[in-house]
Design an enzyme around this catalytic site. Structure first.
Site, PDB file in Angstrom:
ATOM      1  N   TYR A  24      71.259  -0.367 -28.830  1.00  0.00           N
ATOM      2  CA  TYR A  24      72.419   0.371 -29.340  1.00  0.00           C
ATOM      3  C   TYR A  24      73.709  -0.284 -28.841  1.00  0.00           C
ATOM      4  O   TYR A  24      74.596  -0.653 -29.626  1.00  0.00           O
ATOM      5  CB  TYR A  24      72.342   1.837 -28.909  1.00  0.00           C
ATOM      6  N   THR A  57      81.430   1.811 -28.007  1.00  0.00           N
ATOM      7  CA  THR A  57      80.780   2.708 -27.045  1.00  0.00           C
ATOM      8  C   THR A  57      80.840   2.147 -25.631  1.00  0.00           C
ATOM      9  O   THR A  57      80.842   0.919 -25.445  1.00  0.00           O
ATOM     10  CB  THR A  57      79.301   2.903 -27.436  1.00  0.00           C
TER      11      THR A  57
END
Ligand code: UDP
Length: 325
Positions: A141, A117
């Site tokens: 995350y 990501t």
């Protein structure tokens, strides 16, 4: 026929990638615990229900299928949730990926495509950001994925093991044929929330922060159509199957839109007006994340087809109005 195990293939990006894999005639097996994915999203291939923490099951599936490569999508993706429940992210995104890699090494499977990501970059000082920019995630995350990237780098140096990490920017849209789309537990992402507002399912759409150092004060993101992203996985897979070395690629179009621009486009595409409320910043948000995608274009010869925010939103709107599951 080349065989690919798709871990987390019942999810949003996984199911679109399966559709792309089928067009290029791969033999597909999906391993998914269906915690956020959907059986109906898997249009091609077989499904084995299982979790990455079930090492024995995973190992017997891999030993029996003997894939040429594995694509790993299984993971949690919500920044805010990761701040509330960091251990959930470290165990599901990081520890479970260790399980997968250990089993791969035990079974002699040595090619992995990993879903990473743009959140690994944290808050880059300047964008577009390229792959050499230091990783400095600002939420659990992003950190859970950055840990895996670091591990993969170390593992590929010590073993006969090659990987591609794809750093996704903001994935949006749905299959242009309308066969699959995103079905989520709760809508948290901007485009999906704006579409819910257009449908009247959300009364007020909130803008999280209007005091960022950007032209209109709202955050800027690089929105990539999920089917273009799916194709990047096949390009990466073929790159590894051709015998190339491990590498990392940004996946985005290389230009961004502000939250306000996205909302205006949603209103235009849907023809619906809805109430928008300006509220405080959301924790963990970077002001601007835009990809430098030269490496993806030049090395993987990626050919995006849907670099058009209106089209992206149109396909999502179509799915919202006609979901197939
Ligand atoms: N955002 C917003 N209102 C919403 C959802 C998101 O203003 O209801 C903003 C969010 O703060 C961020 C941008 O939209 O600046 C993109 O957020 P999203 O959750 O879609 O993706 P992320 O960039 O966090 O992966």
């Amino acid at each position: 026929m080349r065989k690919v195990l798709v871990v987390g293939g019942a999810g949003y990006i996984g199911s679109h990638t399966i559709k792309s894999l089928s067009k290029r005639s791969y033999d597909i097996l999906v391993y998914d615990n269906l915690s956020t994915g959907h059986r109906e999203a898997i249009l091609y291939g077989r499904l084995v229900e299982g979790d990455l923490s079930e090492r024995d099951k995973l190992k017997s599936v891999i030993e029996e299928f003997r894939p040429d490569a594995i694509i790993h999508f299984a993971g949690f993706i919500e920044v805010e949730e990761s701040i509330k429940k960091p251990l959930l992210y470290y165990s599901n995104n990081t520890v479970n990926t260790i399980n997968l890699i250990e089993v791969m090494l035990e079974c002699g499977i040595n090619k992995l495509i990993f879903s990473s990501t743009a959140a690994v970059y944290g808050n880059p000082e300047k964008t577009p950001v390229d792959e050499n920019y230091p990783l400095n995630p600002i939420n659990p995350y992003g950190q859970s994925k950055a840990f895996v990237e670091k591990m993969l780098q170390d593992i590929s140096r010590s073993y006969d093991f090659n990987y591609v990490s794809l750093r996704y920017f903001n994935v949006a849209g749905a299959d242009p044929d309308g066969e699959i789309g995103q079905k989520y537990r709760k809508a948290t992402h901007l485009i999906t929330r704006a579409l819910k507002a257009a449908k009247g399912e959300i009364e007020n759409l909130e803008i999280f922060g209007t005091d960022y150092n950007t032209p209109d004060g709202t955050c800027i993101r690089d929105y990539i159509h999920v089917s273009d992203l799916a194709e990047a996985h096949i390009d990466a897979l073929e790159y590894l199957l051709e015998g190339n070395d491990s590498d990392v690629f940004n996946c985005g179009y290389g230009h961004g839109y502000s939250v306000k621009e996205v909302i205006e486009t949603v209103k235009k595409v849907t023809g619906k007006d809805f109430k928008v409320v300006e509220t405080a910043r959301r924790a963990g948000d970077a002001p601007e994340l835009v990809a430098n995608n030269r490496h993806l274009l030049d090395t993987l010869k990626w050919k995006p087809c849907y670099d058009d925010l209106e089209f992206i939103i149109k396909t999502s709107w179509n799915w919202e109005l006609n979901p197939k599951f």
